[in-house]
Design a protein around this motif. Structure first.
Motif, PDB file in Angstrom:
ATOM      1  N   THR A  21       0.831  -1.200   0.000  1.00 16.71           N
ATOM      2  CA  THR A  21       0.000   0.000   0.000  1.00 16.71           C
ATOM      3  C   THR A  21       0.870   1.255   0.000  1.00 16.71           C
ATOM      4  OG1 THR A  21      -0.162   0.110   2.422  1.00 16.71           O
ATOM      5  CG2 THR A  21      -1.849  -1.171   1.258  1.00 16.71           C
ATOM      6  N   TYR A  22       0.323   2.310  -0.566  1.00 20.61           N
ATOM      7  CA  TYR A  22       0.976   3.621  -0.605  1.00 20.61           C
ATOM      8  C   TYR A  22      -0.088   4.656  -0.286  1.00 20.61           C
ATOM      9  CZ  TYR A  22       3.167   7.813  -2.529  1.00 20.61           C
ATOM     10  OH  TYR A  22       3.680   9.078  -2.687  1.00 20.61           O
ATOM     11  N   CYS A  26      -7.194  10.067   3.662  1.00 15.48           N
ATOM     12  CA  CYS A  26      -5.911  10.300   2.991  1.00 15.48           C
ATOM     13  C   CYS A  26      -6.160  11.085   1.710  1.00 15.48           C
ATOM     14  CB  CYS A  26      -5.249   8.972   2.622  1.00 15.48           C
ATOM     15  SG  CYS A  26      -4.758   7.974   4.023  1.00 15.48           S
ATOM     16  N   LEU A  27      -5.162  11.817   1.277  1.00 15.30           N
ATOM     17  CA  LEU A  27      -5.231  12.505  -0.005  1.00 15.30           C
ATOM     18  C   LEU A  27      -5.179  11.482  -1.145  1.00 15.30           C
ATOM     19  CD1 LEU A  27      -5.168  15.167  -1.622  1.00 15.30           C
ATOM     20  CD2 LEU A  27      -2.683  15.034  -1.517  1.00 15.30           C
ATOM     21  N   LEU A  28      -4.377  10.443  -0.949  1.00 20.48           N
ATOM     22  CA  LEU A  28      -4.215   9.391  -1.947  1.00 20.48           C
ATOM     23  C   LEU A  28      -4.036   8.072  -1.211  1.00 20.48           C
ATOM     24  CD1 LEU A  28      -3.747   8.728  -5.000  1.00 20.48           C
ATOM     25  CD2 LEU A  28      -1.317   9.084  -4.569  1.00 20.48           C
ATOM     26  N   ALA A  29      -4.773   7.042  -1.629  1.00 16.74           N
ATOM     27  CA  ALA A  29      -4.651   5.722  -1.007  1.00 16.74           C
ATOM     28  C   ALA A  29      -4.644   4.665  -2.109  1.00 16.74           C
ATOM     29  CB  ALA A  29      -5.797   5.469  -0.034  1.00 16.74           C
ATOM     30  N   LEU A  30      -3.498   4.072  -2.315  1.00 22.24           N
ATOM     31  CA  LEU A  30      -3.338   3.000  -3.295  1.00 22.24           C
ATOM     32  C   LEU A  30      -3.191   1.707  -2.502  1.00 22.24           C
ATOM     33  CD1 LEU A  30      -0.835   4.809  -5.676  1.00 22.24           C
ATOM     34  CD2 LEU A  30      -3.335   4.793  -5.782  1.00 22.24           C
ATOM     35  N   GLU A  31      -4.090   0.760  -2.712  1.00 20.69           N
ATOM     36  CA  GLU A  31      -4.212  -0.395  -1.833  1.00 20.69           C
ATOM     37  C   GLU A  31      -3.606  -1.686  -2.367  1.00 20.69           C
ATOM     38  OE1 GLU A  31      -5.300  -0.017   1.235  1.00 20.69           O
ATOM     39  OE2 GLU A  31      -5.703   2.102   0.870  1.00 20.69           O
TER      40      GLU A  31
END
Length: 161
Positions: free
Chosen positions: A38-39, A54-59
């Motif tokens: 995750t990022y 979050c502003l950006l959530a890559l799972e």
């Protein structure tokens, strides 16, 4: 506690990550993560209050790859260079379980942005809170949380922090 060899690998992970981001080698960025990695980018205020927004959530690594595609192929923005200045990682904890070694570490960062026709400015400042695991290919991020200090972001964040 980790041994010197592992700590040296940790230093290389942090510096290689920054170099890939600074040299715009976006196709290499997902390779720093495990498949379920995750990022996330989260404002410090939300993190400190335990709020999940979050502003950006890559799972997953696939979502990270999709972000790379977006950066390279579909996003229209005023291009810029970025330069990461990353502090020495501090190992917060080390856990060993049936899946191997899991390192939790933190490091301060500053990202300087330079527009092609302008000055260099401080773009984003904060710290990384990472969970790192050993894979056959070396150390990889299981999660990377970028906790940024300012609620105000000069422009939308296009490139990885």
């Amino acid at each position: 506690m980790i041994d010197f060899k592992t700590y040296f690998e940790l230093l290389n992970l942090y510096s290689d990550y920054a170099m890939v981001c600074d040299s715009s080698e976006w196709e290499k960025w997902p390779e720093f993560f495990v498949e379920e990695g995750t990022y996330r980018l989260q404002p410090r205020e939300n993190f400190d209050q335990g709020l999940p927004l979050c502003l950006l959530a890559l799972e997953s690594k696939n979502m990270i790859r999709d972000r790379v595609y977006g950066v390279k192929e579909t996003m229209y923005h005023d291009p810029y260079y970025q330069r990461h200045i990353v502090g020495t990682p501090r190992v917060v904890s080390v856990a060993r379980d049936i899946y191997g070694e899991r390192i939790t570490s933190e490091a301060n960062y500053t990202v300087i942005r330079t527009k092609f026709d302008g000055d260099s400015t401080v773009f984003n400042v904060g710290y990384y809170r990472d969970v790192i695991v050993r894979t056959p290919e070396g150390l990889k991020f299981q999660s990377r949380l970028c906790v940024y200090d300012s609620e105000m972001i000069a422009n939308s964040i296009i490139y990885p922090i």
